[in-house]
Write a protein that holds these residues in place. Sequence first.
Motif, PDB file in Angstrom:
ATOM      1  N   LYS A  91       0.830  -1.211   0.000  1.00 40.26           N
ATOM      2  CA  LYS A  91       0.000   0.000   0.000  1.00 40.26           C
ATOM      3  C   LYS A  91       0.862   1.257   0.000  1.00 40.26           C
ATOM      4  CE  LYS A  91      -4.181  -1.901   2.010  1.00 40.26           C
ATOM      5  NZ  LYS A  91      -5.039  -1.793   0.856  1.00 40.26           N
ATOM      6  N   VAL A  92       2.007   1.219   0.678  1.00 37.28           N
ATOM      7  CA  VAL A  92       2.937   2.347   0.652  1.00 37.28           C
ATOM      8  C   VAL A  92       3.423   2.579  -0.775  1.00 37.28           C
ATOM      9  CG1 VAL A  92       5.254   3.100   1.361  1.00 37.28           C
ATOM     10  CG2 VAL A  92       3.672   2.185   3.064  1.00 37.28           C
ATOM     11  N   ILE A  93       3.780   1.498  -1.451  1.00 40.10           N
ATOM     12  CA  ILE A  93       4.246   1.603  -2.841  1.00 40.10           C
ATOM     13  C   ILE A  93       3.130   2.145  -3.733  1.00 40.10           C
ATOM     14  CG2 ILE A  93       4.976   0.262  -4.852  1.00 40.10           C
ATOM     15  CD1 ILE A  93       6.511  -1.535  -2.866  1.00 40.10           C
ATOM     16  N   GLN A  94       1.919   1.659  -3.539  1.00 40.32           N
ATOM     17  CA  GLN A  94       0.783   2.117  -4.335  1.00 40.32           C
ATOM     18  C   GLN A  94       0.535   3.613  -4.125  1.00 40.32           C
ATOM     19  OE1 GLN A  94      -2.987   0.411  -3.215  1.00 40.32           O
ATOM     20  NE2 GLN A  94      -3.810   0.649  -5.274  1.00 40.32           N
ATOM     21  N   ALA A  95       0.576   4.074  -2.871  1.00 37.73           N
ATOM     22  CA  ALA A  95       0.363   5.498  -2.587  1.00 37.73           C
ATOM     23  C   ALA A  95       1.479   6.352  -3.178  1.00 37.73           C
ATOM     24  CB  ALA A  95       0.265   5.720  -1.083  1.00 37.73           C
ATOM     25  N   ALA A  96       2.724   5.886  -3.071  1.00 40.33           N
ATOM     26  CA  ALA A  96       3.851   6.635  -3.638  1.00 40.33           C
ATOM     27  C   ALA A  96       3.732   6.700  -5.156  1.00 40.33           C
ATOM     28  CB  ALA A  96       5.169   5.985  -3.234  1.00 40.33           C
ATOM     29  N   ASP A  97       3.292   5.600  -5.763  1.00 40.52           N
ATOM     30  CA  ASP A  97       3.108   5.576  -7.215  1.00 40.52           C
ATOM     31  C   ASP A  97       2.034   6.572  -7.643  1.00 40.52           C
ATOM     32  OD1 ASP A  97       3.440   4.526  -9.910  1.00 40.52           O
ATOM     33  OD2 ASP A  97       1.533   3.480  -9.579  1.00 40.52           O
ATOM     34  N   GLN A  98       0.942   6.624  -6.902  1.00 36.80           N
ATOM     35  CA  GLN A  98      -0.125   7.580  -7.220  1.00 36.80           C
ATOM     36  C   GLN A  98       0.366   9.021  -7.063  1.00 36.80           C
ATOM     37  OE1 GLN A  98      -3.319   6.376  -4.649  1.00 36.80           O
ATOM     38  NE2 GLN A  98      -4.036   4.794  -6.067  1.00 36.80           N
ATOM     39  N   ASN A  99       1.126   9.288  -5.982  1.00 31.67           N
ATOM     40  CA  ASN A  99       1.653  10.636  -5.770  1.00 31.67           C
ATOM     41  C   ASN A  99       2.639  11.018  -6.865  1.00 31.67           C
ATOM     42  OD1 ASN A  99       0.123  11.051  -3.512  1.00 31.67           O
ATOM     43  ND2 ASN A  99       1.740  10.474  -2.081  1.00 31.67           N
ATOM     44  N   LEU A 100       3.466  10.081  -7.258  1.00 34.12           N
ATOM     45  CA  LEU A 100       4.430  10.355  -8.339  1.00 34.12           C
ATOM     46  C   LEU A 100       3.695  10.630  -9.638  1.00 34.12           C
ATOM     47  CD1 LEU A 100       7.435  10.510  -8.962  1.00 34.12           C
ATOM     48  CD2 LEU A 100       7.402   8.073  -9.452  1.00 34.12           C
ATOM     49  N   GLY A 101       2.633   9.894  -9.910  1.00 37.42           N
ATOM     50  CA  GLY A 101       1.820  10.125 -11.095  1.00 37.42           C
ATOM     51  C   GLY A 101       1.179  11.501 -11.065  1.00 37.42           C
ATOM     52  N   THR A 102       0.703  11.911  -9.899  1.00 39.69           N
ATOM     53  CA  THR A 102       0.112  13.247  -9.749  1.00 39.69           C
ATOM     54  C   THR A 102       1.162  14.322  -9.998  1.00 39.69           C
ATOM     55  OG1 THR A 102      -1.470  12.373  -8.147  1.00 39.69           O
ATOM     56  CG2 THR A 102      -1.160  14.744  -8.174  1.00 39.69           C
TER      57      THR A 102
END
Length: 108
Positions: A91-102
């Motif tokens: 979930k940490v990786i998923q959240a970081a991926d979403q933030n990086l995409g943003t």
Amino acid sequence: MAIAVLSSGVTGLNAAERALGNSAHAIANIGTQGFQPASANFAESSPAGTGVTISFRGQELLQTEAPSATNLAVETTNSLVYKAQFDLSAKVIQAADQNLGTLIDIKA
């Protein structure tokens, strides 16, 4: 920042995977005479906040007629904890991926 968080999540995934493998190994050797399971020790990587490391202590096969020292209740509980740790690291990786995409969308 997002890259560092991704790295932290990946080290968490790796540590949880190795700890889960250690518990599986202990459970698989529950019938092995003289087997002493290893204990997993987690530590924060240096510098702080960059991830987690794991080490193992105590695994050995003693040449005795004593039964295995594996405690099934402890190893089952550990397995559940390590699975939860793996899921949370994902979930940490998923959240970081979403933030990086943003971040990439804002810059574009």
